[in-house]
Write an enzyme that holds these catalytic residues in place. Structure first.
Site, PDB file in Angstrom:
ATOM      1  N   ASP A  40       0.865  -1.173   0.000  1.00 58.49           N
ATOM      2  CA  ASP A  40       0.000   0.000   0.000  1.00 58.49           C
ATOM      3  C   ASP A  40       0.909   1.232   0.000  1.00 58.49           C
ATOM      4  OD1 ASP A  40      -2.441   1.545   0.416  1.00 58.49           O
ATOM      5  OD2 ASP A  40      -1.672   1.854   2.447  1.00 58.49           O
ATOM      6  N   ASP A  42      -0.064   5.216   0.943  1.00 57.97           N
ATOM      7  CA  ASP A  42      -0.257   6.190   2.015  1.00 57.97           C
ATOM      8  C   ASP A  42      -0.478   5.477   3.351  1.00 57.97           C
ATOM      9  OD1 ASP A  42      -0.149   8.125  -0.017  1.00 57.97           O
ATOM     10  OD2 ASP A  42      -2.300   7.917  -0.379  1.00 57.97           O
TER      11      ASP A  42
END
Length: 221
Positions: A40, A42
């Site tokens: 992922d 952020d």
């Protein structure tokens, strides 16, 4: 490595469709069946500033640098899979995403860390126009981005792992058929009900060292 095939470009951005960014970084070639490290963005690679749209706001999480660097060293592709509902919601557009993405890659490169593929999904039920799609197959927790990356790079999804800071990241990994996921700030190690997916905690320095060891082992298999 599988041929990624033609990519439809809109405004010179690598968009396969209006809400799906697919960007191959560099020229590294991976043997068919190599496991992958899915990441992922952020809150995992960089500090989550809330719908980041300004490159100046991007700050790397230093504990993730050895993780990405280990994948690079042992020949495991590092693949970013990121939900970007801020685009659908009208907070910013693909130009701003492109600038933030470029800044992230530059900061990582300065730390001898390489990302091999970036996928981002802008679809969201709260969006407008053609991006207003609920439960789009490419949006996590659905596995679409991970499966698309599998097809592009020819990776062995069953031996791959995902690192993320949300339950949706872990669920996307489980649905895609990955063997395990590492949850940023998770507190417990748990196995899925069917026993096919292990969710591991990623909080302490020791946890991060264990993750590096797992990635190194993937590169030796």
């Amino acid at each position: 490595m599988a041929d990624i095939g033609p990519v439809v470009r809109s405004n010179h951005y690598p968009l396969e469709e209006p809400g799906l960014w697919v960007e191959r970084i560099g020229t590294s070639v991976f043997a068919a069946g190599t496991p992958a490290l899915f990441l992922d963005r952020d809150g995992t690679i960089n500090v989550d500033s809330g719908y980041p749209s300004d490159p100046a706001d991007i700050v790397l999480r230093p504990e993730m640098l050895p993780v990405i660097r280990t994948a690079n060293i042992v020949g495991v592709p590092a693949i970013v899979v990121s939900n970007q509902s801020g685009i659908a919601r009208g907070y910013f557009g693909w130009p701003e995403f492109a600038a933030v993405n470029a800044r992230l890659l530059t900061l990582l490169e300065a730390q001898n860390c390489r990302i091999d593929l970036v996928l981002a999904c802008a679809y969201h039920s709260s969006g407008t126009g053609e991006l207003a799609v609920g439960d789009h197959p490419m949006r996590k927790p659905n596995p679409g981005m991970l499966l698309r990356a599998r097809d592009l790079l020819g990776v062995d999804i069953s031996r791959s792992i995902i690192v993320g800071d949300k339950a949706d990241d872990m669920e996307a990994g489980r649905r895609a058929g990955l063997c395990e996921g590492w949850l940023v700030n998770g507190r417990f190690n748990r196995t899925s009900g069917d026993g096919t997916f292990m969710k591991r905690k990623l909080m302490t320095g020791n946890d991060h060292r264990k993750l590096c060891d797992v990635i190194a082992e993937l590169g030796r298999d």
